[in-house]
Scaffold this active site. Structure first.
Site, PDB file in Angstrom:
ATOM      1  N   ASP A 312      -3.405   3.664  -2.730  1.00 31.88           N
ATOM      2  CA  ASP A 312      -2.494   3.723  -1.576  1.00 31.88           C
ATOM      3  C   ASP A 312      -1.026   3.752  -1.999  1.00 31.88           C
ATOM      4  O   ASP A 312      -0.678   3.355  -3.112  1.00 31.88           O
ATOM      5  CB  ASP A 312      -2.675   2.477  -0.699  1.00 31.88           C
ATOM      6  CG  ASP A 312      -4.000   2.474   0.038  1.00 31.88           C
ATOM      7  OD1 ASP A 312      -4.870   3.300  -0.290  1.00 31.88           O
ATOM      8  OD2 ASP A 312      -4.171   1.623   0.935  1.00 31.88           O
ATOM      9  N   ASP A 313      -0.191   4.154  -1.071  1.00 31.17           N
ATOM     10  CA  ASP A 313       1.283   4.017  -1.106  1.00 31.17           C
ATOM     11  C   ASP A 313       2.029   5.030  -1.971  1.00 31.17           C
ATOM     12  O   ASP A 313       3.253   5.009  -2.010  1.00 31.17           O
ATOM     13  CB  ASP A 313       1.727   2.602  -1.536  1.00 31.17           C
ATOM     14  CG  ASP A 313       1.221   1.509  -0.599  1.00 31.17           C
ATOM     15  OD1 ASP A 313       0.684   1.866   0.461  1.00 31.17           O
ATOM     16  OD2 ASP A 313       1.357   0.322  -0.930  1.00 31.17           O
ATOM     17  N   HIS A 363      -1.705   7.613   5.018  1.00 30.35           N
ATOM     18  CA  HIS A 363      -1.443   6.163   5.074  1.00 30.35           C
ATOM     19  C   HIS A 363      -0.151   5.905   5.862  1.00 30.35           C
ATOM     20  O   HIS A 363       0.581   4.985   5.544  1.00 30.35           O
ATOM     21  CB  HIS A 363      -1.342   5.647   3.631  1.00 30.35           C
ATOM     22  CG  HIS A 363      -1.336   4.157   3.483  1.00 30.35           C
ATOM     23  ND1 HIS A 363      -2.176   3.324   4.166  1.00 30.35           N
ATOM     24  CD2 HIS A 363      -0.580   3.350   2.695  1.00 30.35           C
ATOM     25  CE1 HIS A 363      -1.934   2.063   3.804  1.00 30.35           C
ATOM     26  NE2 HIS A 363      -0.960   2.046   2.921  1.00 30.35           N
ATOM     27  N   HIS A 367       4.869   3.292   5.991  1.00 27.93           N
ATOM     28  CA  HIS A 367       4.263   1.968   5.894  1.00 27.93           C
ATOM     29  C   HIS A 367       4.664   1.005   7.019  1.00 27.93           C
ATOM     30  O   HIS A 367       4.866  -0.192   6.779  1.00 27.93           O
ATOM     31  CB  HIS A 367       4.560   1.325   4.529  1.00 27.93           C
ATOM     32  CG  HIS A 367       3.364   0.640   3.928  1.00 27.93           C
ATOM     33  ND1 HIS A 367       3.058  -0.675   4.214  1.00 27.93           N
ATOM     34  CD2 HIS A 367       2.396   1.071   3.113  1.00 27.93           C
ATOM     35  CE1 HIS A 367       1.962  -1.005   3.574  1.00 27.93           C
ATOM     36  NE2 HIS A 367       1.526   0.037   2.896  1.00 27.93           N
ATOM     37  N   HIS A 457      -3.401   0.504  -5.701  1.00 22.58           N
ATOM     38  CA  HIS A 457      -2.142   1.151  -5.319  1.00 22.58           C
ATOM     39  C   HIS A 457      -1.585   1.921  -6.506  1.00 22.58           C
ATOM     40  O   HIS A 457      -1.428   1.337  -7.583  1.00 22.58           O
ATOM     41  CB  HIS A 457      -1.132   0.089  -4.854  1.00 22.58           C
ATOM     42  CG  HIS A 457      -1.597  -0.666  -3.644  1.00 22.58           C
ATOM     43  ND1 HIS A 457      -2.436  -1.756  -3.728  1.00 22.58           N
ATOM     44  CD2 HIS A 457      -1.368  -0.463  -2.325  1.00 22.58           C
ATOM     45  CE1 HIS A 457      -2.700  -2.191  -2.503  1.00 22.58           C
ATOM     46  NE2 HIS A 457      -2.064  -1.433  -1.629  1.00 22.58           N
TER      47      HIS A 457
HETATM   48 ZN    ZN Z   1      -0.151   0.403   1.770  1.00 28.63          ZN
END
Ligand code: ZN
Length: 499
Positions: A312-313, A363, A367, A457
């Site tokens: 993620d991210d 995603h 955020h 991540h």
């Molecule tokens: Zn995240």
């Protein structure tokens, strides 16, 4: 006997004094110690467990916008979540005012959170940036800071900066336009805005024009943007009308302000070089979709010991390429839940992920905790990130992982409406918390099982460090790596998970 009996209570008294009291004192001491420990523990779990890309080392890679790199910061504690992103140039003259503004917003937020100590509201701060390229190495950036402290509505603070990297300075409206000091320019803008209000029923009914006029008097306080020949003015929610209007934006065609624009800027803005476009051609888009389908149906029905790794991210220029290298080495596929803002700044890396056959999923844009937003804002956010991903990589995401794993009915409805599936995870590597390769490895291996969906991540170097050993062990144990879409197919299971 009589004497003995008389002494016995005295003995008890002595015992009490000599034994019980010291015991009590020791108990007190121990208790104090354990309380201190407890406090320390609490402090630890309340500590700002932030990711900033400072941790990932200086980013040497050029972003999509020449001269800019994206600074990101994420915090996740019991009381609040924070996600901040803004561009930096490396020049203190330019970066300092931008950083100060972001820091002020964060301080404001943390002060408010502290004042609310003891209440159970989850607070949230999200600072998002819109980047507008005006000319070569000249940018206008518009910030939206969304503060949420519980209740139905959050507060948004908007601000903007305009700077010229080559000249190493911020640019004001006085630099761009003529007659800004004598009020003529303000008059012109006011009348242009009046036209916009008249043309919009809702604005005409609710905007408090006198307040707006007053706001316009101080030109140095304007929040403004220039993009694609449009001059935009931004107002915070409640600034010039009721909260129901939300933040108000006026987009004025720049050609109506032509006579005010200074000559040298006419040249720069009107001959604006377009940022390099990496947009895939229709052909490469189709190819990628085909490739993807091929990979997905890659005999996975024969798989019996499968696992899905997810990241993620990102994409993040220092970490994602390292992760891709390791995955390639072990011939493993994974799923990358990307942020729209990271894809915007680092499209080449997003393309690299897609080219190596991994699944690209969404995603959100920057955020945000989507469960704290209104339905139309949720939709706008997810659409924006999906568009960014599709325009850049040619892949239309079908999976969506909500930031912080946080979603409600509104998020679920929007996600379904957009044809996406919400995906959570079954094993949390807690890589953001430990930032330690062997802990990441151990955390995953402790819970590993067939059909697991592992959350990691691709922004922490320590996660990239953990990967070779993890893939080596899993491969030796006979695990087959699948994307999350393949995992869903293998499990014939849809919905958020955990799986
Ligand atoms: Zn995240």
């Amino acid at each position: 006997m009589y004497v003995f009996k008389r002494i016995k209570p005295l003995g008890w008294c002595l015992l009490f004094i000599l034994f019980i009291i010291p015991c009590y004192l020791i108990f007190l001491l121990l208790d104090k110690d354990s309380k201190a420990n407890e406090q320390k523990h609490e402090q630890q779990s309340n500590e700002v467990l932030a990711y900033t890309d400072k941790d990932a080392g200086e980013i040497s890679e050029e972003s999509y916008y020449s001269g800019l790199r994206l600074y990101s910061e994420l915090s996740d504690t019991d009381e609040y979540t924070v996600s901040i992103s803004y561009p930096l140039t490396g020049s203190e003259d330019i970066d300092q005012p931008i950083q100060s503004w972001a820091d002020e917003q964060k301080e404001l937020f943390l002060t408010e959170v502290k004042a609310m100590e003891g209440t159970s509201f989850p607070s949230h701060l999200n600072i998002q940036v819109e980047t507008n390229k005006i000319g070569h190495n000249i940018y206008n950036i518009v910030f939206n800071a969304y503060h949420y402290y519980g209740g139905a509505n959050g507060i948004t603070h908007v601000t903007s900066f305009t700077f010229d990297i080559d000249q190493n300075k911020h640019i004001t409206l006085h630099d761009l336009f003529k007659q800004t000091y004598d009020g003529t320019f303000i008059e012109k803008i006011t009348s242009e805005i009046q036209k916009e209000i008249d043309a919009n029923e809702e604005y005409a009914a609710f905007i408090m024009f006198e307040v707006l006029e007053e706001q316009l008097q101080n030109i140095d306080e304007w929040k403004w943007g220039i993009k694609q020949n449009t001059f935009t003015l931004y107002f915070d929610k409640y600034e010039i009308g009721p909260g129901s209007l939300g933040p108000v934006t006026f987009k004025l065609p720049l050609n109506r302000l032509d006579s005010f624009l200074r000559e040298q800027w006419k040249e720069i803005i009107l001959t604006e070089e377009q940022p390099k476009t990496d947009e895939p051609t229709e052909e490469t888009k189709d190819e990628r979709q085909e490739e993807k389908q091929e990979q997905q149906s890659n005999n996975i029905e024969n798989y019996d010991k499968y696992i899905a790794l997810t990241f993620d991210d990102g994409p993040q220029p220092n970490v994602t390429p390292r992760i891709l290298e390791t995955l390639e080495e072990y011939d493993a596929v994974a799923t990358f839940f990307m942020l729209g803002i990271q894809v915007e700044y680092y499209p080449d890396i997003a393309v690299l992920v897609a080219d190596q056959g991994h699944e690209i999923a969404s995603h959100s844009t920057a955020h945000s905790d989507l469960s704290l937003l209104h339905k139309d804002e949720i939709k706008k956010d997810i659409l924006q990130s999906n568009q960014m991903i599709e325009d850049t990589t040619g892949v239309k995401p079908v999976l969506f992982r909500p930031p912080y794993g946080s979603y409600n009915n509104d998020v679920q409805e929007v996600v379904e409406e957009l044809g996406l599936t919400i995906i959570l995870w079954s094993i949390d590597s807690l890589d953001w918390k430990s930032r330690n390769a062997s802990t990441v490895y151990a955390t995953i291996m402790d819970d590993v099982e067939v059909g697991a969906n592992v959350l990691m991540h691709d922004i922490h170097p320590t996660t990239a460090d953990a990967l070779p050993e993890l893939l080596e062990t899993l491969t030796n144990e006979g695990y087959q790596f699948v994307t999350v879409s393949q995992l869903l197919e293998l499990k014939k299971q849809f919905g958020p998970g955990p799986f």
